[in-house]
Design an enzyme around this catalytic site. Structure first.
Site, PDB file in Angstrom:
ATOM      1  CD  GLU A 128      -3.087  -0.794   0.062  1.00  0.00           C
ATOM      2  OE1 GLU A 128      -2.738  -0.838  -1.140  1.00  0.00           O
ATOM      3  OE2 GLU A 128      -4.258  -0.557   0.403  1.00  0.00           O
ATOM      4  CB  THR A 181      -6.046   8.379  -3.477  1.00  0.00           C
ATOM      5  OG1 THR A 181      -6.338   7.319  -4.388  1.00  0.00           O
ATOM      6  CG2 THR A 181      -6.160   7.857  -2.070  1.00  0.00           C
TER       7      THR A 181
HETATM    8  P1  ADP Z   1      -8.516   1.381  -5.183  1.00  0.00           P
HETATM    9  O1  ADP Z   1      -9.057   2.782  -5.192  1.00  0.00           O
HETATM   10  O2  ADP Z   1      -9.327   0.446  -6.006  1.00  0.00           O
HETATM   11  O3  ADP Z   1      -8.323   0.901  -3.804  1.00  0.00           O
HETATM   12  P2  ADP Z   1      -5.839   1.873  -5.200  1.00  0.00           P
HETATM   13  O4  ADP Z   1      -5.908   3.356  -4.993  1.00  0.00           O
HETATM   14  O5  ADP Z   1      -5.611   0.992  -4.026  1.00  0.00           O
HETATM   15  O6  ADP Z   1      -7.144   1.404  -5.926  1.00  0.00           O
HETATM   16  O7  ADP Z   1      -4.651   1.505  -6.174  1.00  0.00           O
HETATM   17  C1  ADP Z   1      -4.414   2.083  -7.348  1.00  0.00           C
HETATM   18  C2  ADP Z   1      -2.940   2.513  -7.474  1.00  0.00           C
HETATM   19  O8  ADP Z   1      -2.015   1.468  -7.151  1.00  0.00           O
HETATM   20  C3  ADP Z   1      -2.701   2.861  -8.916  1.00  0.00           C
HETATM   21  O9  ADP Z   1      -1.909   4.004  -8.948  1.00  0.00           O
HETATM   22  C4  ADP Z   1      -1.929   1.672  -9.456  1.00  0.00           C
HETATM   23  O10 ADP Z   1      -1.100   2.006 -10.547  1.00  0.00           O
HETATM   24  C5  ADP Z   1      -1.111   1.239  -8.248  1.00  0.00           C
HETATM   25  N1  ADP Z   1      -0.744  -0.198  -8.343  1.00  0.00           N
HETATM   26  C6  ADP Z   1       0.496  -0.727  -8.376  1.00  0.00           C
HETATM   27  N2  ADP Z   1       0.454  -2.064  -8.461  1.00  0.00           N
HETATM   28  C7  ADP Z   1      -0.854  -2.410  -8.480  1.00  0.00           C
HETATM   29  C8  ADP Z   1      -1.525  -3.647  -8.582  1.00  0.00           C
HETATM   30  N3  ADP Z   1      -0.898  -4.808  -8.690  1.00  0.00           N
HETATM   31  N4  ADP Z   1      -2.867  -3.620  -8.575  1.00  0.00           N
HETATM   32  C9  ADP Z   1      -3.534  -2.448  -8.501  1.00  0.00           C
HETATM   33  N5  ADP Z   1      -2.953  -1.245  -8.411  1.00  0.00           N
HETATM   34  C10 ADP Z   1      -1.609  -1.221  -8.405  1.00  0.00           C
END
Ligand code: ADP
Length: 306
Positions: A128, A181
């Site tokens: 994260e 975010t």
């Molecule tokens: P969500 O809003 O669905 O929780 P996140 O904010 O947690 O999505 O994650 C998105 C960010 O994490 C993006 O910038 C993405 O490029 C990065 N990222 C890196 N590796 C991954 C991965 N394996 N799966 C998803 N997001 C990833």
């Protein structure tokens, strides 16, 4: 064991009143990943399906978590990894968390379960950090532990599993708009009044009691967020209409999933959840905004081998 395939569930963090402290896992939505041991001692992401994400191990949370664990455990093997994304990053449904937690769980299986769930959560939290800059636990813990979880403390990290009534079903609408975010964080007030804090923690107590007692009215009555939702909902088109339509259709309660734009409702039973899905559909259908709707039970087991 040389190869493992896992399902890593999508997760709803915050759960209204549980802002930054609660989360739950979905059983019918999530990513699949395949991990194969190699002799090279390197971590390679060899396939990514369903999303445009980096293949470089240090830029993808999967690579970050896998490398960390192999190093920490002095492993004598490397990994080839295939990622199948079944829901979009940036949806507010814990996309990076599913990848990070799924990796922590799978690598641990290949290491003959060297680590416990709390340690896996800590590894996944480093994913994260790579994804969004902070070591947030609510999505990854929900994915690893399954069901509802409470992040009671960060220092020391303490994750509490909360019982999940079997009849509880979630309906989720994901409007395909982008909310950064950063922007979702900026709108949440840095300080709140004592009056607001009291109202918020009273509802957290209510929600946890409701989950323990399978008291659906109490669960619904407690799904109120006085802290983030009043500001964050302004970033989500038609939030108030979706809320009204879902509650009229019988939802127990409704809130923003993670930092949005997905909106979740909790319902008693599959029939109610589908009625609520129709109601949400009715609001967004006329809007011209693309969206997905999911109906899912709560995953009591979290990430698991398939
Ligand atoms: P969500 O809003 O669905 O929780 P996140 O904010 O947690 O999505 O994650 C998105 C960010 O994490 C993006 O910038 C993405 O490029 C990065 N990222 C890196 N590796 C991954 C991965 N394996 N799966 C998803 N997001 C990833």
């Amino acid at each position: 064991m040389n190869q493992i395939k896992v399902f890593a569930p999508a997760t709803v963090a915050n759960v209204s009143c549980g802002y930054d402290a609660m989360g739950f896992a979905l059983s019918e939505l999530g990513d699949d990943m395949v991990f194969t041991k190699t002799d090279t001692k390197t971590v390679s992401i060899i396939e990514i399906h369903g999303a445009n994400l980096p293949f470089e191990a240090d830029k993808n949370v999967v690579g970050v978590v896998a490398k960390l664990m192999l190093k920490d455990s002095n492993a004598d093997f490397g990994l080839d990894i295939k990622i199948y994304k079944n829901f979009m990053p940036g949806s507010g449904l814990g996309s990076s968390a599913a990848s990070a937690a799924g990796t922590a769980y799978a690598v641990n299986q290949l290491l003959s379960s060297k680590y416990n769930n709390l340690q896996l959560t800590k590894f996944a939290m480093q994913g994260e950090v790579a994804a969004c800059g902070s070591a947030i636990a609510d999505n990854v813990a929900a994915c690893i532990y399954g069901g509802f979880i409470l992040v009671r403390s960060y220092d020391p990290l303490d994750i509490v599993s909360i019982p999940t009534p079997s009849e509880l079903v979630a309906t989720i609408i994901h409007p395909q708009i982008e909310i950064k975010t950063e922007d979702a964080r900026k709108v949440v007030p840095e300080t709140i009044s004592l009056k607001t804090a009291i109202a918020q923690w009273a509802n957290v107590g209510g929600l946890i009691s409701g989950l323990y007692a399978s008291d659906f009215d109490l669960i619904g009555n407690s799904l109120i967020d006085y802290v983030a939702e009043p500001k964050r909902k302004l970033l989500i088109p038609h939030f108030n209409e979706v809320k009204k339509a879902a509650l009229n259709a019988g939802a127990l309660g409704i809130g923003i999933s993670g930092s949005g734009p997905s909106i979740f409702a909790l319902n008693k039973g599959m029939f109610a959840a589908k009625q609520v899905a129709e109601a949400m559909d009715g609001v967004y259908d006329a809007s011209g905004i693309a969206y997905n709707i999911y109906v899912s039970r709560i995953s009591k087991k979290g990430v698991h081998v398939i």
